[in-house]
Design an enzyme around this catalytic site. Structure first.
Site, PDB file in Angstrom:
ATOM      1  N   SER A  28      -9.163   2.669   3.532  1.00  0.00           N
ATOM      2  CA  SER A  28      -8.207   3.303   2.645  1.00  0.00           C
ATOM      3  C   SER A  28      -7.350   2.318   1.855  1.00  0.00           C
ATOM      4  O   SER A  28      -6.548   2.727   1.021  1.00  0.00           O
ATOM      5  CB  SER A  28      -7.292   4.216   3.461  1.00  0.00           C
TER       6      SER A  28
ATOM      7  N   SER B  62      -9.799   0.257   7.593  1.00  0.00           N
ATOM      8  CA  SER B  62      -9.260   0.456   6.247  1.00  0.00           C
ATOM      9  C   SER B  62      -8.822  -0.796   5.526  1.00  0.00           C
ATOM     10  O   SER B  62      -8.505  -0.738   4.346  1.00  0.00           O
ATOM     11  CB  SER B  62      -8.086   1.443   6.294  1.00  0.00           C
TER      12      SER B  62
ATOM     13  N   LYS C 132       0.830  -1.201   0.000  1.00  0.00           N
ATOM     14  CA  LYS C 132       0.000   0.000   0.000  1.00  0.00           C
ATOM     15  C   LYS C 132       0.870   1.259   0.000  1.00  0.00           C
ATOM     16  O   LYS C 132       1.920   1.308   0.657  1.00  0.00           O
ATOM     17  CB  LYS C 132      -0.904  -0.028   1.231  1.00  0.00           C
TER      18      LYS C 132
END
Length: 482
Positions: free
Chosen positions: A163, A187, A88
């Site tokens: 996210s 997330s 990520k």
């Protein structure tokens, strides 16, 4: 829906058997990242040079092990050797882009490799790319300022969640079998639910933030997204473990998470919590039917379920807010970068800058008090079952509202359960158990399994594996514009 490609463990085994060449796998993964991955907005950056270099190293390792008769040892030492597993873009890899979805960091190159990323690199995985994230990972949707938004492949009009939205979209669309994510309020679990895959957030202290990050407010941790429970378990095995200097370390369990998947738990006492925690909001009937589906399966497995009330009110949940906004305010930015921030980030930073040290101390005490009360309320149960989200994957306009307060409120209504497990610090995971047609389009609905005590990752994984075996879910979704 196309035939599912191999999972992470299956891919690793095929590589060791010589059925797949890791250099060809790298090339195919890079092509998929630029193709299907672009359709779903999965990647902030595709890292071709790094990935091809990793593939060459992985190929050499496999050949050396084959010549030395140590392929089994390689599989035991590095169970995902040669497997694509992107990182990520809130996590640094030295020499690679690190923009965190923000124009304020446009063009930034990381100078260090964060510890969790280093563990994945050392395990011989192929990075493929940095997955898309919203600005600094703040919202539960992935609409980065620096690139394309992440969309669920079930309906390209709808958000992939956030996210870790890019990571979930990459896994669900079949670009990669497994991905790294991080979770400070849901997330990992939110995008897992939006994309119909598995996502696990471990307990506080299971994955070290070191050596370059700190525990901060204690809300966020790294996690894993995958299509199967076994792959989620082995991914957690790769990233878990303390480091010297950790503020709240949790030692690795004696048994690997992967091995724990095969140990059937039970019978378990499972509390069923349907009342929203973070906001007063309606819950979509399909989300509730997902829980009903889980309850029926759990009863068939010999587990006992009991409806339970919310341990605190949305007003009391608001103790979370100063921690979140002060965390946003503490991101180190130069004055000229402030003007490049998105509206939600600016609002959160303004809110955070308005709190005093006393306010922050009181917020920390408030969250700890809620965690204590919640622990007492959950003590009679082994697991708590909730919907992951209050409804189907949302249209971006339903969440990304003008005005920071309205935007944040809409997010809380969409995700009224997930952040509570960040507050109490226990493990939680989203399992893609249910699907329903909404307005003519089939969409996924996740159920959340929440730990009632710290360090119960193995229990949740074993329970999720039972559900997966009884009621398996679709593994890969062809991107659909619906």
């Amino acid at each position: 829906m196309r035939n599912a490609p191999l999972g992470a463990l299956e891919t690793a085994a095929a590589l060791r058997r010589g059925e797949i060449d890791v250099r060809e796998l790298a090339a195919d993964s890079l092509d998929a990242a630029r193709g299907v991955g672009a359709e779903v907005g999965a990647f902030a950056h595709v890292l071709e040079e790094l990935t091809r270099e990793q593939a060459r190293t992985a190929a050499e390792g496999i050949e050396d092990a084959r010549r030395g008769g140590t392929l089994d040892e390689l599989g035991q030492r590095s169970p995902l050797w040669g497997v694509p597993m992107p990182i990520k873009d809130l996590t640094q890899v030295a020499g690679q882009p690190f923009e965190a979805g923000s124009m304020a960091l446009r063009g930034n190159i990381a100078t260090v490799t964060d510890g969790v990323a280093q563990r994945l690199l050392d395990a011989g995985t192929l990075t493929v790319g940095k997955t898309s994230t919203p600005e600094f990972g703040m919202p539960c949707y992935t609409e980065p300022a620096t690139g394309a938004p992440a969309r669920t492949p079930w309906d390209l009009r709808r958000t992939a969640g956030g996210s870790s939205g890019g990571a979930a979209a990459a896994v669900a669309s079949g670009v990669v079998p497994i991905a790294h994510g991080s979770d400070g309020g849901g997330s990992v679990r939110i995008p897992a639910a939006c994309c119909g895959i598995v996502g696990i957030k471990p307990s506080r202290g299971v994955v070290s933030p070191g050596p370059y990050s700190t525990e901060g407010m204690g809300l966020a941790t790294d996690g894993v997204l995958s299509r199967s429970v076994r792959d989620a378990a082995v991914g957690l095995d790769l990233i878990a473990g303390p480091r010297d200097g950790d503020f709240m370390p949790r030692p690795r369990p004696p048994m690997s998470y992967l091995d724990s998947v095969g140990r059937a738990p039970g019978p378990l006492r499972i509390g069923v919590l349907l009342e929203p925690l973070a906001a007063k909001t309606d819950v979509h009937p399909a989300a509730l039917r997902g829980v009903e589906r889980a309850i029926e399966l759990l009863h068939g497995l010999g587990h006992v379920t009991t409806p339970i009330p919310a341990p605190f009110t949305p007003q009391e949940w608001a103790a979370f807010m100063p921690l979140w906004s002060v965390g946003a305010a503490s991101i180190p930015l130069e004055a000229q970068q402030e003007g490049e921030l998105l509206e939600l980030t600016r609002w959160l930073r303004e809110q955070g800058q308005g709190y005093s040290g006393v306010d922050l101390a009181q917020a920390l005490s408030g969250v700890q008090a809620i965690a204590r009360r919640t622990g007492e309320a959950f003590s009679a149960y082994d697991v708590v079952l909730t919907p992951t989200l209050s409804g189907p994957p949302a249209f971006p306009g339903e969440l990304q509202l003008p005005g920071g307060a309205d935007d944040f409120g809409a997010q809380c209504a969409f995700t009224p359960w997930t952040s509570s497990w960040n507050m109490i610090g226990n493990a939680a995971m989203s399992v893609p158990l249910h699907r329903e047609e909404i307005d003519g389009t089939e969409l996924p609905f996740g159920i959340q399994l929440g730990g009632t005590r710290p360090g119960e990752e193995a229990l949740l994984l074993a329970l999720a594996a039972q559900l997966e075996e009884l009621d398996p879910w679709p593994l890969v979704r062809e991107p659909s514009a619906a």
